[in-house]
Write an enzyme that holds these catalytic residues in place. Structure first.
Site, mmCIF file in Angstrom:
data_model
loop_
_atom_site.group_PDB
_atom_site.id
_atom_site.type_symbol
_atom_site.label_atom_id
_atom_site.label_comp_id
_atom_site.label_asym_id
_atom_site.label_seq_id
_atom_site.Cartn_x
_atom_site.Cartn_y
_atom_site.Cartn_z
ATOM 1 N N ARG A 227 -5.255 34.117 32.178
ATOM 2 C CA ARG A 227 -5.034 34.672 30.837
ATOM 3 C C ARG A 227 -5.446 33.703 29.719
ATOM 4 O O ARG A 227 -5.307 34.047 28.527
ATOM 5 C CB ARG A 227 -3.559 35.077 30.662
ATOM 6 C CG ARG A 227 -3.103 36.163 31.623
ATOM 7 C CD ARG A 227 -1.774 36.793 31.192
ATOM 8 N NE ARG A 227 -1.900 37.550 29.956
ATOM 9 C CZ ARG A 227 -0.876 38.124 29.314
ATOM 10 N NH1 ARG A 227 0.343 38.024 29.777
ATOM 11 N NH2 ARG A 227 -1.072 38.807 28.187
ATOM 12 N N CYS B 164 5.894 44.670 25.653
ATOM 13 C CA CYS B 164 4.755 43.824 26.036
ATOM 14 C C CYS B 164 3.458 44.290 25.374
ATOM 15 O O CYS B 164 2.565 43.490 25.112
ATOM 16 C CB CYS B 164 4.541 43.845 27.546
ATOM 17 S SG CYS B 164 5.900 43.234 28.517
ATOM 18 N N HIS C 283 9.519 36.698 31.473
ATOM 19 C CA HIS C 283 9.416 36.537 30.015
ATOM 20 C C HIS C 283 10.749 36.968 29.411
ATOM 21 O O HIS C 283 11.367 37.934 29.894
ATOM 22 C CB HIS C 283 8.337 37.468 29.427
ATOM 23 C CG HIS C 283 6.936 36.941 29.463
ATOM 24 N ND1 HIS C 283 5.848 37.768 29.682
ATOM 25 C CD2 HIS C 283 6.432 35.695 29.258
ATOM 26 C CE1 HIS C 283 4.739 37.044 29.628
ATOM 27 N NE2 HIS C 283 5.066 35.787 29.370
ATOM 28 N N ASP D 273 -5.020 41.689 31.301
ATOM 29 C CA ASP D 273 -3.668 41.640 30.723
ATOM 30 C C ASP D 273 -3.681 41.549 29.196
ATOM 31 O O ASP D 273 -2.633 41.424 28.569
ATOM 32 C CB ASP D 273 -2.896 40.434 31.277
ATOM 33 C CG ASP D 273 -2.221 40.734 32.625
ATOM 34 O OD1 ASP D 273 -1.918 41.911 32.902
ATOM 35 O OD2 ASP D 273 -1.983 39.770 33.390
ATOM 36 N N ARG E 233 7.288 30.605 31.999
ATOM 37 C CA ARG E 233 6.015 30.559 31.285
ATOM 38 C C ARG E 233 6.035 29.537 30.138
ATOM 39 O O ARG E 233 5.352 28.530 30.180
ATOM 40 C CB ARG E 233 5.673 31.957 30.733
ATOM 41 C CG ARG E 233 5.542 33.040 31.816
ATOM 42 C CD ARG E 233 4.288 32.863 32.634
ATOM 43 N NE ARG E 233 4.132 33.889 33.649
ATOM 44 C CZ ARG E 233 3.545 35.069 33.478
ATOM 45 N NH1 ARG E 233 3.054 35.394 32.290
ATOM 46 N NH2 ARG E 233 3.438 35.919 34.478
HETATM 47 N N1 ARG Z 1 0.824 40.738 33.779
HETATM 48 C C1 ARG Z 1 1.271 40.104 32.571
HETATM 49 C C2 ARG Z 1 1.724 38.686 32.876
HETATM 50 O O1 ARG Z 1 2.325 38.475 33.898
HETATM 51 C C3 ARG Z 1 2.360 40.896 31.940
HETATM 52 C C4 ARG Z 1 2.738 40.400 30.581
HETATM 53 C C5 ARG Z 1 3.874 41.159 29.978
HETATM 54 N N2 ARG Z 1 4.112 40.783 28.646
HETATM 55 C C6 ARG Z 1 5.333 40.544 28.139
HETATM 56 N N3 ARG Z 1 5.431 40.371 26.853
HETATM 57 N N4 ARG Z 1 6.398 40.439 28.882
HETATM 58 O O2 ARG Z 1 1.497 37.778 32.133
#
Ligand code: ARG
Length: 272
Positions: A90, A259, A165, A65, A136
């Protein structure tokens, strides 16, 4: 003329869907690596064609990612707040991006104390910073943001896990205008957004569902997913120029053009 912006991107060398941390990642559809590379390159070249500069960070193996550079930090006026990820998958991206900023000689690089996923949830809106929470980023990032950037912070709660997000549900276009998907927010957030922006474009569900709001505006052009055609019409009616791009491979991971893009706002500053 819109001023040239500087963006940070991470090549999709290691991009794949290898774990599930948002609902988009559970489709089981494999990523087509070649197509992903071509789509990413086309986004990169679109920025250059629009007169912007793109810096690159080296992708690291084992971090599929990392291509989503927006999550790598928040940069306003040359000051950096590093990222700290919610999920262990991550976690190593945080120090990798912090290291990039340090090596590039950014004068203020603040190590994050609480979880924040960079511009995924933290959006610069001219005279204030919007901070998304609910999935998040920890809402206590508010104090860190105020301390590092000296701007008022507007917390907004996200309520739909598909829009995990803030940048999946809202895009600041510039000049007091933003586009958003109202159903992704709670009532208090909708009220706060209505009082901050002079014009709020309401995206339809069909555009939100193709991650149409995951768009990048330079104040004039708005780079957005090609499938969001009604949103493109609304954006054009508000006086901006939609620039459609195909990032369908990245949507399998829950990502779109924004993203893949971190704006590097230097001290000599570009606007909203
Ligand atoms: N697979 C990543 C996650 O879930 C995607 C991140 C997307 N980034 C964003 N800025 N929305 O963390």
């Amino acid at each position: 003329m819109s001023p040239g912006r500087t963006y940070l991107m991470c090549p999709p060398e290691h991009f794949a869907v290898e774990y599930v941390i948002n609902p988009w990642m559970s489709s089981g559809e494999p990523v087509n690596r070649d197509r992903a590379r071509r789509q990413w390159q086309a986004l990169h070249d679109t920025y250059l064609d629009l007169g912007h500069r793109v810096d690159l960070i080296d992708p690291l193996p084992g971090l599929p990612d990392m291509v989503f550079a927006a999550n790598g930090g928040t940069v306003i006026g040359g000051r950096v707040l590093g990222a700290r990820f919610r999920h262990p998958e991550r976690a190593a991206e945080g120090p990798a991006y912090l290291d990039w900023f340090r090596r590039r000689g950014y004068p203020v690089v603040h190590e994050p104390a609480c979880v924040n996923e960079g511009e995924g949830d933290i959006i610069f809106a001219g005279t204030a910073i919007l901070a998304g929470h609910g999935f998040r980023t920890d809402p206590s990032v508010r104090a860190e943001l105020a301390a590092v950037f000296g701007l008022p912070v507007i917390p907004v709660r996200l309520v739909d896990p598909r829009y995990y997000h803030l940048d999946t549900a809202l895009c600041v276009l510039g000049g007091g205008v933003a586009a958003y998907y109202p159903a992704a927010f709670d009532d208090a957030a909708r009220t706060a957004l209505a009082s901050h922006f002079t014009e709020l474009i309401e995206a339809k569900q069909t555009d939100a569902e193709v991650l149409g709001l995951n768009a990048v505006s330079d104040g004039r052009h708005v780079v957005l997913p090609a499938e969001a055609d009604h949103l493109a019409t609304q954006i054009a009616a508000a006086g901006f120029e939609p620039v459609p791009v195909d990032l369908s491979e990245f949507r399998k991971a829950g990502g779109g053009p924004k993203c893949c893009t971190l704006e590097l706002r230097h001290a000599d500053g570009t606007g909203e």
